[in-house]
Motif scaffolding. Structure first.
Motif, PDB file in Angstrom:
ATOM      1  N   ARG A  33       0.896  -1.263   0.070  1.00 32.23           N
ATOM      2  CA  ARG A  33       0.095  -0.006  -0.009  1.00 32.23           C
ATOM      3  C   ARG A  33       1.046   1.324  -0.036  1.00 32.23           C
ATOM      4  O   ARG A  33       0.713   2.122  -0.682  1.00 32.23           O
ATOM      5  CB  ARG A  33      -0.898  -0.027   1.270  1.00 32.23           C
ATOM      6  N   HIS A  34       2.022   1.196   0.625  1.00 29.03           N
ATOM      7  CA  HIS A  34       2.744   2.321   0.796  1.00 29.03           C
ATOM      8  C   HIS A  34       4.047   2.500   0.030  1.00 29.03           C
ATOM      9  O   HIS A  34       5.158   3.261  -0.074  1.00 29.03           O
ATOM     10  CB  HIS A  34       3.311   2.475   2.216  1.00 29.03           C
ATOM     11  N   GLY A  35       4.040   1.392  -1.095  1.00 25.03           N
ATOM     12  CA  GLY A  35       5.203   1.497  -1.769  1.00 25.03           C
ATOM     13  C   GLY A  35       6.428   1.115  -1.288  1.00 25.03           C
ATOM     14  O   GLY A  35       7.774   1.545  -2.022  1.00 25.03           O
ATOM     15  N   TRP A  36       6.639   0.269  -0.332  1.00 25.44           N
ATOM     16  CA  TRP A  36       7.785  -0.170   0.387  1.00 25.44           C
ATOM     17  C   TRP A  36       8.631  -1.329  -0.440  1.00 25.44           C
ATOM     18  O   TRP A  36       9.756  -1.630  -0.489  1.00 25.44           O
ATOM     19  CB  TRP A  36       7.582  -0.503   1.838  1.00 25.44           C
ATOM     20  N   VAL A  37       7.687  -2.122  -1.138  1.00 25.98           N
ATOM     21  CA  VAL A  37       8.218  -3.163  -2.210  1.00 25.98           C
ATOM     22  C   VAL A  37       7.656  -2.924  -3.679  1.00 25.98           C
ATOM     23  O   VAL A  37       6.836  -2.241  -3.836  1.00 25.98           O
ATOM     24  CB  VAL A  37       7.888  -4.641  -1.674  1.00 25.98           C
TER      25      VAL A  37
END
Length: 69
Positions: free
Chosen positions: A64-68
Motif C-alpha cells: 500500500r505504501h510502496g515499500w516493495v
C-alpha cells in the motif's frame, strides 16, 4: 498506522521484499546468508516501525505504501 516516511534499512527492505514474495524465515536466511533468528529479528523491527503486529498486515502495508515492488 504511522506515517509512510518511516525509514527502513537496506537489509530490512531485502527481508521485507522476500517476505512479500512469500518466503519463510528459513528460506530468507539461506538467501541472505543470515540465521533464521536474525531474519525474524529484522521482521519484528519492520513490523514495529510500521505499527503492525501480523505478517499479513505488514505485507499489505508494504504494498500500500510502496515499500516493495
Amino acid at each position: 498506522m504511522q506515517d509512510t516516511t518511516i525509514h527502513i534499512t537496506p537489509r530490512e527492505k531485502e527481508v521485507l521484499q522476500l517476505q512479500c514474495e512469500g518466503k519463510t524465515a528459513a528460506e530468507m536466511s539461506t538467501i541472505l546468508s543470515l540465521s533464521a533468528h536474525t531474519v525474524r529479528t529484522y521482521q519484528a523491527r519492520i513490523k514495529e516501525k510500521a505499527g503492525v503486529y501480523k505478517d499479513t498486515a505488514l505485507v499489505a502495508f508494504a504494498f500500500r505504501h510502496g515499500w516493495v515492488e
